[in-house]
Motif scaffolding. Structure first.
Motif, PDB file in Angstrom:
ATOM      1  N   ALA A 136       0.823  -1.218   0.000  1.00 15.20           N
ATOM      2  CA  ALA A 136       0.000   0.000   0.000  1.00 15.20           C
ATOM      3  C   ALA A 136       0.853   1.263   0.000  1.00 15.20           C
ATOM      4  O   ALA A 136       0.543   2.230  -0.686  1.00 15.20           O
ATOM      5  N   GLU A 137       1.911   1.254   0.778  1.00 14.50           N
ATOM      6  CA  GLU A 137       2.737   2.460   0.937  1.00 14.50           C
ATOM      7  C   GLU A 137       4.067   2.225   0.224  1.00 14.50           C
ATOM      8  O   GLU A 137       4.805   1.322   0.608  1.00 14.50           O
ATOM      9  N   ASN A 190       1.358  13.749  -6.497  1.00 10.13           N
ATOM     10  CA  ASN A 190       1.700  13.817  -5.069  1.00 10.13           C
ATOM     11  C   ASN A 190       3.223  13.660  -4.939  1.00 10.13           C
ATOM     12  O   ASN A 190       3.936  13.548  -5.934  1.00 10.13           O
ATOM     13  N   PHE A 197      -1.765   1.111  -3.113  1.00  9.64           N
ATOM     14  CA  PHE A 197      -3.035   1.675  -2.654  1.00  9.64           C
ATOM     15  C   PHE A 197      -3.807   2.236  -3.852  1.00  9.64           C
ATOM     16  O   PHE A 197      -4.938   1.835  -4.115  1.00  9.64           O
ATOM     17  N   ASN A 232      -4.874  -0.464  -6.397  1.00  7.52           N
ATOM     18  CA  ASN A 232      -6.008  -1.280  -5.976  1.00  7.52           C
ATOM     19  C   ASN A 232      -7.313  -0.487  -6.071  1.00  7.52           C
ATOM     20  O   ASN A 232      -8.351  -1.019  -6.478  1.00  7.52           O
ATOM     21  N   LYS A 264     -10.508  -1.612  -8.492  1.00  2.00           N
ATOM     22  CA  LYS A 264     -11.841  -1.860  -7.938  1.00  2.00           C
ATOM     23  C   LYS A 264     -12.848  -0.820  -8.420  1.00  2.00           C
ATOM     24  O   LYS A 264     -14.031  -1.121  -8.572  1.00  2.00           O
ATOM     25  N   GLU A 314      -1.699  16.127  -1.714  1.00  2.00           N
ATOM     26  CA  GLU A 314      -1.097  15.492  -0.532  1.00  2.00           C
ATOM     27  C   GLU A 314      -1.864  15.946   0.704  1.00  2.00           C
ATOM     28  O   GLU A 314      -1.887  17.132   0.993  1.00  2.00           O
ATOM     29  N   LEU A 355     -12.339   6.076   1.666  1.00  2.00           N
ATOM     30  CA  LEU A 355     -11.882   5.219   0.566  1.00  2.00           C
ATOM     31  C   LEU A 355     -10.613   4.467   0.961  1.00  2.00           C
ATOM     32  O   LEU A 355      -9.612   5.068   1.339  1.00  2.00           O
ATOM     33  N   SER A 356     -10.672   3.135   0.860  1.00  2.00           N
ATOM     34  CA  SER A 356      -9.513   2.322   1.209  1.00  2.00           C
ATOM     35  C   SER A 356      -9.462   1.085   0.320  1.00  2.00           C
ATOM     36  O   SER A 356     -10.144   1.030  -0.711  1.00  2.00           O
ATOM     37  N   ILE A 357      -8.647   0.112   0.715  1.00  2.00           N
ATOM     38  CA  ILE A 357      -8.483  -1.082  -0.123  1.00  2.00           C
ATOM     39  C   ILE A 357      -8.921  -2.329   0.634  1.00  2.00           C
ATOM     40  O   ILE A 357      -8.413  -3.422   0.412  1.00  2.00           O
ATOM     41  N   GLY A 372      -5.323  -0.298   4.330  1.00  2.00           N
ATOM     42  CA  GLY A 372      -5.115   1.005   3.713  1.00  2.00           C
ATOM     43  C   GLY A 372      -3.687   1.485   3.797  1.00  2.00           C
ATOM     44  O   GLY A 372      -2.805   0.740   4.231  1.00  2.00           O
ATOM     45  N   ASN A 373      -3.473   2.711   3.368  1.00  2.00           N
ATOM     46  CA  ASN A 373      -2.141   3.312   3.512  1.00  2.00           C
ATOM     47  C   ASN A 373      -2.106   4.082   4.843  1.00  2.00           C
ATOM     48  O   ASN A 373      -3.073   4.077   5.602  1.00  2.00           O
ATOM     49  N   LYS A 374      -0.979   4.716   5.091  1.00  2.00           N
ATOM     50  CA  LYS A 374      -0.772   5.404   6.371  1.00  2.00           C
ATOM     51  C   LYS A 374      -1.875   6.441   6.623  1.00  2.00           C
ATOM     52  O   LYS A 374      -2.447   6.500   7.708  1.00  2.00           O
ATOM     53  N   LEU A 375      -2.176   7.232   5.611  1.00  2.00           N
ATOM     54  CA  LEU A 375      -3.173   8.292   5.755  1.00  2.00           C
ATOM     55  C   LEU A 375      -4.538   7.733   6.160  1.00  2.00           C
ATOM     56  O   LEU A 375      -5.204   8.254   7.061  1.00  2.00           O
ATOM     57  N   VAL A 376      -4.950   6.669   5.507  1.00  2.00           N
ATOM     58  CA  VAL A 376      -6.260   6.073   5.791  1.00  2.00           C
ATOM     59  C   VAL A 376      -6.289   5.489   7.206  1.00  2.00           C
ATOM     60  O   VAL A 376      -7.264   5.663   7.946  1.00  2.00           O
TER      61      VAL A 376
END
Lengths: 327, 327
Positions: A139-140, A181, A221, A224, A228, B140, B171-173, B180-184
């Motif tokens: 994801a990261e 980003n 991230f 994916n 979807k 970002e 929104l995530s995976i 998810g990523n760090k932000l999520v």
């Protein structure tokens, strides 16, 4: 030569029935051997070789922990068959994260690869498909990893789809190098300087389903989410089209027209794709859609066999090694 | 009461012709006044009030720099009309980043709002639409900003679409809070604790075009990628459907069936949406699609007028202020 494909009999929403049905179709239609990996009591009366694995990693289980603690699971055992040279490839429609973790730990990482990536094929009606990576392994991500994704994705797309110099794009929100980003802005100059790939710059979401790009590089991230989103959008659209043509107002004309759309629906169906490959590990590891039908399983076995024939792991190892020596 | 809408006559790929055509249709069909903002020499013989602006910010110009240096541009002048109370809303199909920057600098930020967000409507066939934000203002983002996006998006969706307690998804995976990523992962617990919104947890890309969620919160990079991916995917699909039905094999039935799909194509057309609103600034700022037709301009003017009537800026100011006092 006849390839020997290990198949996770327990993986996916429709396991084991659809998976076994797919395996039987595959050995009938293709020049392959299939070894089922799974719980023997669930696979009685199946006329295929079975390698016993007593545990099943659930679709929503924690990947890293499952792989660490469930050593006799079908996903771990399948990856071991490739490691031990007892199978030429491993196919599973099970937990994606567990496939990534088990393939990494059991098959091993290709020398010099920082992180693996899942390469997913997106069909483009009337054109060659677009390969998107990473579509969900990590994801990261860091810029250097995305550079390796570009290299590996390029080798994969050339090998699997016979595209000579695949056009590689970096997924962003504008074509200019200044758009995106932090990760994209850091990755752009690295890809610009990279030898051995055909980098065409930033691409946008709207390019995914066009013939303007062959390989799209992004973090797991975003990849994916893209995959979807498309899946959901196309599904909503197909339902709406069929609903509109199936109404009373559309009548017989509408019903007849639906017949002409069936090939298109087939082309866009994830079952047609033959699975995603995990790039960066020392073996052919194919991740099939969780809702795979028997047809999807046949297509994934076929892709696995062709990829095993193509010596793709060796080609990727060379590409990564050359790039690492350049820098 | 009759609202007075400022319209950037120079903004978008089809300016000024389509924009002016839309403005004329709007004043005929709707209870609105329209003030055109742009170069008077391009707007001669138009029977509408014109506010002169000598400069035009190009679609691909650097937003921040353009707004800083082009003080007599149509985008800057339009935002000033709202600031000065000379218009109730400003609509532009021009450079999105410049609209964000000019609206922020000229209209000002709502007290307590860290960053603004563009809220874009995604049509869902047969259901209420889904609102996605941020769809491209800030690439970002930080977790605290996403929390405010959730609040503002909730107020916006309730106001514009009359949905009483809009379901807000992150929104995530994967659905689990751990995905998810760090932000999520940082944002999830903050949204869980937030009063005043109906947070339903993580959602995935496949939920965007369903009736399972009303407001989807994400960073501006991911949001913009989602939007453009859907746009491209649906376009590819529509072309493929029309192509399949237009073939010789499909014959007269196919051609007739196309007629039944026209309403659906209209529903999915970005021109039908009426533009995206920039949330977080002290005024109604509506960003219309760059390729807006006259119809898109009419719909954007109509949305701008309704939003000005709804006192949405006041409602958003209250929501943000309450949340900031809670923490």
């Amino acid at each position: 030569m006849t390839r020997r494909i290990a198949l996770d009999a327990m993986g996916g929403d429709n396991a084991p029935d659809e998976v076994v049905a797919g395996a039987i179709q595959a050995v009938t239609a293709l020049d392959v051997e299939v070894v089922l990996v799974g719980q023997p009591e669930q696979l009685q009366n199946v006329d295929l070789e079975v390698v016993a694995a007593s545990e099943v990693i659930a679709m929503d289980a924690d990947p890293a922990r499952s792989v660490r603690t469930m050593k006799d699971s079908s996903i771990v055992r399948g990856a071991e068959l490739v490691r031990d040279g007892k199978a030429d490839a491993f196919v599973s429609a099970g937990n994606t994260g567990a496939m990534v973790a088990a393939s990494l730990l059991r098959m091993g990482r290709i020398k010099g690869v920082a992180r693996p990536a899942v390469a997913t094929t997106i069909p483009v009606p009337g054109s060659t498909p677009t390969v998107l990576l990473d579509s969900g392994a990590i994801a990261e991500c860091q810029a250097e990893w995305l550079v390796q994704f570009a290299l590996m994705g390029s080798v994969y797309t050339a090998t699997r789809y016979g595209i000579a110099r695949p056009r590689v794009g970096l997924l962003s929100i504008g074509e200019e190098p200044s758009k995106g980003n932090k990760l994209v802005k850091e990755t752009f100059p690295l890809l610009s300087e990279l030898d051995g790939i055909n980098f065409i710059g930033n691409v946008e979401g709207r390019d995914v389903m066009t013939d303007d790009v062959d390989v799209i590089v992004t973090d797991g991230f975003t990849g994916n989410v893209v995959l979807k989103t498309l899946e959901g959008g196309l599904k909503a659209m197909v339902s709406a089209v069929f609903a509109a043509l199936g109404t009373e107002a559309a009548g017989a004309e509408g019903a007849a027209a639906i017949g002409h759309l069936v090939p298109l629906a087939g082309e866009l169906n994830p079952d047609s794709i033959g699975g995603s490959m995990l790039l960066g590990v020392k073996g052919v590891s194919i991740i099939s859609h969780g809702s795979s039908s028997a047809t999807a399983v046949v297509n994934a076995i076929s892709a696995a066999s062709e990829l095993a024939d193509s010596a793709i792991v060796e080609a990727m190892t060379t590409a990564v090694s050359l790039a690492n020596h350049d820098t």
